[in-house]
Scaffold this motif. Structure first.
Motif: not given
Length: 288
Positions: A79-102
């Motif tokens: 029941g914990i919503r994660p707080v993602v401390l994000l390096n924005t280069d991940v948008y280009d390198e591993a976009p699936e991680v952001l899909t899972a985060a959302r």
């Protein structure tokens, strides 16, 4: 150096609670990071080898290939919503991680472009544009600008707080000077410092100090038990990284402890944006 906060002793403050009568606001960070191969700052599990250092690069990359997904699943189960401390280069390198985060309902917090960067190492005059660029990229990808910032390597310059406030950030997730949020002087305005765990942090404690995962899990239980005795509205933060606590042997005891803490009476599983909004609604929840 003049510190950007004023002194306040805990016993002199008003007692109170968070929304719904909670004593402890719990937020859990997941560092989702990018590193440039053999360049800039790195976090290593073994002494750095000669380039190309494939062993340490592989250890870090595990987080964006497997660890982040495991962490998001286990936090959601608690029941914990994660707080993602994000390096924005991940948008280009591993976009699936952001899909899972959302999908996990994560709050996205600015954490630089790459964790090979440091605000303290940027060229002179580049800091304001750098932090504004991170905010703009997250706003473009998520449809909303981040309210929070956490500095790569927790590094700052004399102008960092002013640069962050000027770019539009509202709260900082870097400092543990108190158990309650504290207002910081920042340029022409202010930022809310929401407590950030320097020690309930898998990087500093399980990698830096070589504590084992079960000892770290015991730290989580003890922190919650003690904070729940407070008469003041306090914050408990836990900082995890996808390539550290996302490792299966660490994840199991850490996730079990977090589930126990999240389920305790008096604990509010929150995000920094929710803590910030609560402070705006009731200024007595913060210091300064």
């Amino acid at each position: 150096m003049t510190l950007p906060w004023s002194y306040s002793a805990l016993p002199a403050r008003p007692e109170g609670t968070w929304p719904n009568g909670a004593r402890v606001a719990l937020w859990v960070a997941v560092g989702v990071e990018s590193y440039r191969p053999d360049d800039g700052m790195t976090e290593d599990i073994l002494p750095r080898g000669a380039a190309p250092d494939l062993v340490n690069a592989a250890w870090r990359d595990y987080g964006n290939r497997a660890g982040a997904f495991r962490l998001f699943d286990r936090l959601a189960a608690a029941g914990i919503r994660p707080v993602v401390l994000l390096n924005t280069d991940v948008y280009d390198e591993a976009p699936e991680v952001l899909t899972a985060a959302r999908a996990a309902g994560a709050e996205i917090v600015g954490h630089g472009r790459s964790n090979s960067d440091s605000l303290a190492a940027l060229p002179e005059g580049a800091e304001a544009g750098y932090v504004a660029g991170v905010l703009s990229r997250i706003a473009e990808e998520e449809g909303d600008a981040p309210g929070g910032w956490s500095s790569p390597w927790l590094a700052h310059t004399p102008t960092s707080l002013a640069s962050l406030q000027g770019a539009g950030y509202r709260y900082l997730l870097d400092l543990r000077l108190d158990d309650q949020p504290v207002w910081l002087r920042a340029g022409a305005g202010r930022l809310l410092s929401i407590p950030y765990a320097a020690e309930l942090n898998d990087s500093t404690t399980m990698i830096g100090r070589q504590a084992d995962a079960r000892s770290f899990a015991a730290m989580l239980r003890d922190e919650a038990a003690e904070l729940l005795t407070s008469k003041h509205p306090v914050v408990m933060s836990v900082v995890l990284h996808s390539f550290i606590s996302g490792q299966p042997w660490r994840l199991r005891p850490v996730a079990q402890a977090l589930a126990e803490v999240a389920g305790r009476d008096g604990v509010w599983c929150a995000t920094p944006s929710e803590i910030y909004d609560a402070v705006l609604a009731d200024p007595a929840l913060a210091v300064g």
